[in-house]
Design a protein around this motif. Structure first.
Motif, PDB file in Angstrom:
ATOM      1  N   GLY A  71      -3.857  -5.339   5.254  1.00 26.68           N
ATOM      2  CA  GLY A  71      -3.042  -4.139   5.324  1.00 26.68           C
ATOM      3  C   GLY A  71      -3.840  -2.871   5.519  1.00 26.68           C
ATOM      4  O   GLY A  71      -3.347  -1.905   6.108  1.00 26.68           O
ATOM      5  N   GLN A  72      -5.088  -2.853   5.018  1.00 27.58           N
ATOM      6  CA  GLN A  72      -5.892  -1.641   5.140  1.00 27.58           C
ATOM      7  C   GLN A  72      -7.091  -1.810   6.072  1.00 27.58           C
ATOM      8  O   GLN A  72      -7.845  -0.859   6.292  1.00 27.58           O
ATOM      9  N   SER A  73      -7.286  -3.025   6.603  1.00 25.47           N
ATOM     10  CA  SER A  73      -8.406  -3.314   7.516  1.00 25.47           C
ATOM     11  C   SER A  73      -9.749  -2.954   6.890  1.00 25.47           C
ATOM     12  O   SER A  73     -10.644  -2.422   7.548  1.00 25.47           O
ATOM     13  N   ASN A  74      -9.890  -3.269   5.590  1.00 28.48           N
ATOM     14  CA  ASN A  74     -11.141  -2.992   4.887  1.00 28.48           C
ATOM     15  C   ASN A  74     -11.222  -3.912   3.680  1.00 28.48           C
ATOM     16  O   ASN A  74     -10.209  -4.144   3.009  1.00 28.48           O
ATOM     17  N   ILE A  75     -12.417  -4.430   3.390  1.00 28.56           N
ATOM     18  CA  ILE A  75     -12.554  -5.340   2.258  1.00 28.56           C
ATOM     19  C   ILE A  75     -12.794  -4.608   0.945  1.00 28.56           C
ATOM     20  O   ILE A  75     -12.754  -5.227  -0.114  1.00 28.56           O
ATOM     21  N   TYR A  76     -13.048  -3.296   1.013  1.00 30.24           N
ATOM     22  CA  TYR A  76     -13.291  -2.533  -0.205  1.00 30.24           C
ATOM     23  C   TYR A  76     -12.095  -1.645  -0.516  1.00 30.24           C
ATOM     24  O   TYR A  76     -11.329  -1.262   0.373  1.00 30.24           O
ATOM     25  N   LEU A  77     -11.953  -1.285  -1.778  1.00 31.74           N
ATOM     26  CA  LEU A  77     -10.821  -0.493  -2.235  1.00 31.74           C
ATOM     27  C   LEU A  77     -11.281   0.871  -2.717  1.00 31.74           C
ATOM     28  O   LEU A  77     -12.346   1.013  -3.305  1.00 31.74           O
ATOM     29  N   SER A  78     -10.454   1.879  -2.492  1.00 34.74           N
ATOM     30  CA  SER A  78     -10.686   3.218  -3.020  1.00 34.74           C
ATOM     31  C   SER A  78      -9.378   3.999  -2.921  1.00 34.74           C
ATOM     32  O   SER A  78      -8.319   3.411  -2.672  1.00 34.74           O
ATOM     33  N   THR A  79      -9.436   5.299  -3.116  1.00 39.29           N
ATOM     34  CA  THR A  79      -8.236   6.135  -3.108  1.00 39.29           C
ATOM     35  C   THR A  79      -7.429   5.922  -1.821  1.00 39.29           C
ATOM     36  O   THR A  79      -7.974   5.949  -0.722  1.00 39.29           O
ATOM     37  N   GLY A  80      -6.142   5.689  -1.993  1.00 39.81           N
ATOM     38  CA  GLY A  80      -5.255   5.456  -0.858  1.00 39.81           C
ATOM     39  C   GLY A  80      -4.996   3.994  -0.578  1.00 39.81           C
ATOM     40  O   GLY A  80      -4.027   3.662   0.118  1.00 39.81           O
ATOM     41  N   SER A  81      -5.839   3.101  -1.103  1.00 41.31           N
ATOM     42  CA  SER A  81      -5.617   1.665  -0.887  1.00 41.31           C
ATOM     43  C   SER A  81      -4.310   1.232  -1.535  1.00 41.31           C
ATOM     44  O   SER A  81      -4.006   1.616  -2.673  1.00 41.31           O
ATOM     45  N   VAL A  82      -3.553   0.424  -0.801  1.00 38.82           N
ATOM     46  CA  VAL A  82      -2.310  -0.148  -1.316  1.00 38.82           C
ATOM     47  C   VAL A  82      -2.574  -1.600  -1.692  1.00 38.82           C
ATOM     48  O   VAL A  82      -3.067  -2.382  -0.869  1.00 38.82           O
ATOM     49  N   LEU A  83      -2.263  -1.951  -2.916  1.00 38.75           N
ATOM     50  CA  LEU A  83      -2.486  -3.300  -3.417  1.00 38.75           C
ATOM     51  C   LEU A  83      -1.216  -4.113  -3.195  1.00 38.75           C
ATOM     52  O   LEU A  83      -0.162  -3.800  -3.758  1.00 38.75           O
ATOM     53  N   ARG A  84      -1.325  -5.139  -2.368  1.00 37.24           N
ATOM     54  CA  ARG A  84      -0.158  -5.905  -1.933  1.00 37.24           C
ATOM     55  C   ARG A  84      -0.095  -7.274  -2.598  1.00 37.24           C
ATOM     56  O   ARG A  84      -1.107  -7.856  -2.960  1.00 37.24           O
ATOM     57  N   ALA A  85       1.132  -7.786  -2.698  1.00 40.21           N
ATOM     58  CA  ALA A  85       1.380  -9.111  -3.246  1.00 40.21           C
ATOM     59  C   ALA A  85       1.354 -10.161  -2.134  1.00 40.21           C
ATOM     60  O   ALA A  85       1.282  -9.839  -0.948  1.00 40.21           O
ATOM     61  N   GLU A  86       1.439 -11.423  -2.548  1.00 37.52           N
ATOM     62  CA  GLU A  86       1.471 -12.531  -1.587  1.00 37.52           C
ATOM     63  C   GLU A  86       2.603 -12.364  -0.578  1.00 37.52           C
ATOM     64  O   GLU A  86       2.465 -12.713   0.591  1.00 37.52           O
ATOM     65  N   SER A  87       3.729 -11.826  -1.025  1.00 36.60           N
ATOM     66  CA  SER A  87       4.881 -11.641  -0.140  1.00 36.60           C
ATOM     67  C   SER A  87       4.681 -10.492   0.842  1.00 36.60           C
ATOM     68  O   SER A  87       5.477 -10.314   1.756  1.00 36.60           O
ATOM     69  N   GLY A  88       3.633  -9.693   0.615  1.00 41.94           N
ATOM     70  CA  GLY A  88       3.423  -8.486   1.400  1.00 41.94           C
ATOM     71  C   GLY A  88       3.960  -7.239   0.715  1.00 41.94           C
ATOM     72  O   GLY A  88       3.741  -6.120   1.179  1.00 41.94           O
ATOM     73  N   LYS A  89       4.675  -7.423  -0.386  1.00 41.24           N
ATOM     74  CA  LYS A  89       5.241  -6.292  -1.121  1.00 41.24           C
ATOM     75  C   LYS A  89       4.130  -5.375  -1.624  1.00 41.24           C
ATOM     76  O   LYS A  89       3.085  -5.826  -2.080  1.00 41.24           O
ATOM     77  N   GLU A  90       4.368  -4.067  -1.561  1.00 36.63           N
ATOM     78  CA  GLU A  90       3.420  -3.095  -2.085  1.00 36.63           C
ATOM     79  C   GLU A  90       3.609  -2.992  -3.597  1.00 36.63           C
ATOM     80  O   GLU A  90       4.655  -2.563  -4.078  1.00 36.63           O
ATOM     81  N   LEU A  91       2.592  -3.407  -4.342  1.00 37.20           N
ATOM     82  CA  LEU A  91       2.676  -3.417  -5.805  1.00 37.20           C
ATOM     83  C   LEU A  91       2.235  -2.089  -6.414  1.00 37.20           C
ATOM     84  O   LEU A  91       2.931  -1.520  -7.246  1.00 37.20           O
ATOM     85  N   LEU A  92       1.048  -1.634  -6.008  1.00 40.64           N
ATOM     86  CA  LEU A  92       0.479  -0.418  -6.572  1.00 40.64           C
ATOM     87  C   LEU A  92      -0.338   0.296  -5.513  1.00 40.64           C
ATOM     88  O   LEU A  92      -0.722  -0.301  -4.499  1.00 40.64           O
ATOM     89  N   ARG A  93      -0.631   1.567  -5.768  1.00 42.51           N
ATOM     90  CA  ARG A  93      -1.476   2.359  -4.882  1.00 42.51           C
ATOM     91  C   ARG A  93      -2.566   3.033  -5.715  1.00 42.51           C
ATOM     92  O   ARG A  93      -2.294   3.537  -6.819  1.00 42.51           O
ATOM     93  N   ILE A  94      -3.796   3.025  -5.214  1.00 41.96           N
ATOM     94  CA  ILE A  94      -4.868   3.751  -5.882  1.00 41.96           C
ATOM     95  C   ILE A  94      -4.687   5.235  -5.580  1.00 41.96           C
ATOM     96  O   ILE A  94      -4.710   5.643  -4.417  1.00 41.96           O
ATOM     97  N   VAL A  95      -4.498   6.029  -6.640  1.00 46.18           N
ATOM     98  CA  VAL A  95      -4.181   7.451  -6.453  1.00 46.18           C
ATOM     99  C   VAL A  95      -5.333   8.374  -6.856  1.00 46.18           C
ATOM    100  O   VAL A  95      -5.292   9.578  -6.573  1.00 46.18           O
ATOM    101  N   ALA A  96      -6.327   7.844  -7.541  1.00 49.28           N
ATOM    102  CA  ALA A  96      -7.521   8.624  -7.886  1.00 49.28           C
ATOM    103  C   ALA A  96      -8.660   7.642  -8.115  1.00 49.28           C
ATOM    104  O   ALA A  96      -8.442   6.505  -8.542  1.00 49.28           O
ATOM    105  N   ASP A  97      -9.873   8.099  -7.818  1.00 49.57           N
ATOM    106  CA  ASP A  97     -11.024   7.195  -7.914  1.00 49.57           C
ATOM    107  C   ASP A  97     -12.306   8.017  -7.883  1.00 49.57           C
ATOM    108  O   ASP A  97     -12.595   8.680  -6.897  1.00 49.57           O
ATOM    109  N   THR A  98     -13.069   7.996  -8.976  1.00 45.71           N
ATOM    110  CA  THR A  98     -14.332   8.736  -9.000  1.00 45.71           C
ATOM    111  C   THR A  98     -15.533   7.825  -8.805  1.00 45.71           C
ATOM    112  O   THR A  98     -16.668   8.292  -8.843  1.00 45.71           O
ATOM    113  N   CYS A  99     -15.286   6.538  -8.604  1.00 40.11           N
ATOM    114  CA  CYS A  99     -16.356   5.593  -8.279  1.00 40.11           C
ATOM    115  C   CYS A  99     -16.524   5.499  -6.768  1.00 40.11           C
ATOM    116  O   CYS A  99     -17.623   5.644  -6.232  1.00 40.11           O
ATOM    117  N   GLY A 100     -15.409   5.212  -6.068  1.00 40.23           N
ATOM    118  CA  GLY A 100     -15.414   5.255  -4.621  1.00 40.23           C
ATOM    119  C   GLY A 100     -15.502   3.936  -3.904  1.00 40.23           C
ATOM    120  O   GLY A 100     -15.366   3.879  -2.687  1.00 40.23           O
TER     121      GLY A 100
END
Length: 216
Positions: A71-100
């Protein structure tokens, strides 16, 4: 493929409705209502928070690394990444991140992986897979080992080599770094605060994390 999308949160700790310290080696499982925000804090730096998410109304629909990466064309996660379920449903979104940068391909440690990566005498050591199972078992049969899946390793640095392999490098997270996820529906969160004593990325010293929740 590097991602360092560091964004600080406007939320104040004193306004959180929930706060808990999770010691290294311990687990935590908690439901999030739609719109609630969960912050995971790396209190001392370079600690891995192995995490899974579920659709609370359909526990079989768990976090999917494959759907999230596609869904995000990237193997790493950070602010803006959408965490999806097996069905493709959007479960959560990263809204802040100070690690990066957070890993979504390295998976969790287990008794079996400890013997393969380190040595056969590590079989009896505490591991994240066992912690996951202990937490799932406390929910009256609603979850079983079939509900385990490749997880997110928040704060963990797992580069992919030119040959396509994985490296477990020193972390890029410092003391007090945090990541926040906002639940897009009713979600269940499962965390194993990694007890790993064999990996130099945490200086062989697993440390506590903190979790906080806001209503929005």
């Amino acid at each position: 493929m590097a991602v360092f999308n560091r964004v600080e949160s406007p939320r104040k700790v004193e306004e959180a409705i929930y706060s808990e310290i999770i010691q290294a080696g311990d687990g935590w499982m908690h439901a999030l209502k739609p719109g609630q925000v969960l912050r995971i804090v790396d209190l001392e730096g370079n600690q891995a928070a192995d995490t899974l998410f579920y659709d609370a109304e359909n526990p079989e629909d768990h976090y999917s690394a494959v759907a999230t990466i596609a869904g995000q064309s990237n193997i790493y996660l950070s602010t803006g990444s959408v965490l999806r379920a097996e069905s493709g449903k959007e479960l959560l979104r990263i809204v802040a991140d100070t690690c990066g940068r957070h890993d979504t391909v390295g998976g969790s440690c287990s008794a079996q992986s400890n013997t393969v990566r380190y040595s056969h005498d590590k079989l009896s050591m505490h591991n994240c897979r066992d912690t996951f199972m202990l937490q799932l078992a406390q929910h009256d049969g609603a979850y079983t080992k079939r509900d385990l899946a490749p997880n997110i390793n928040f704060f963990m640095n797992v580069p992919v080599t030119a040959e396509g392999g994985l490296k477990f490098d020193d972390g890029v997270s410092g003391p007090g770094c945090y990541v926040e996820v906002q639940s897009l529906g009713s979600s269940m969160v499962l965390i194993s605060n990694c007890p790993q004593l064999n990996n130099p990325c945490n200086a062989y010293n697993p440390t506590p994390i903190q979790v906080l929740i806001w209503d929005k």
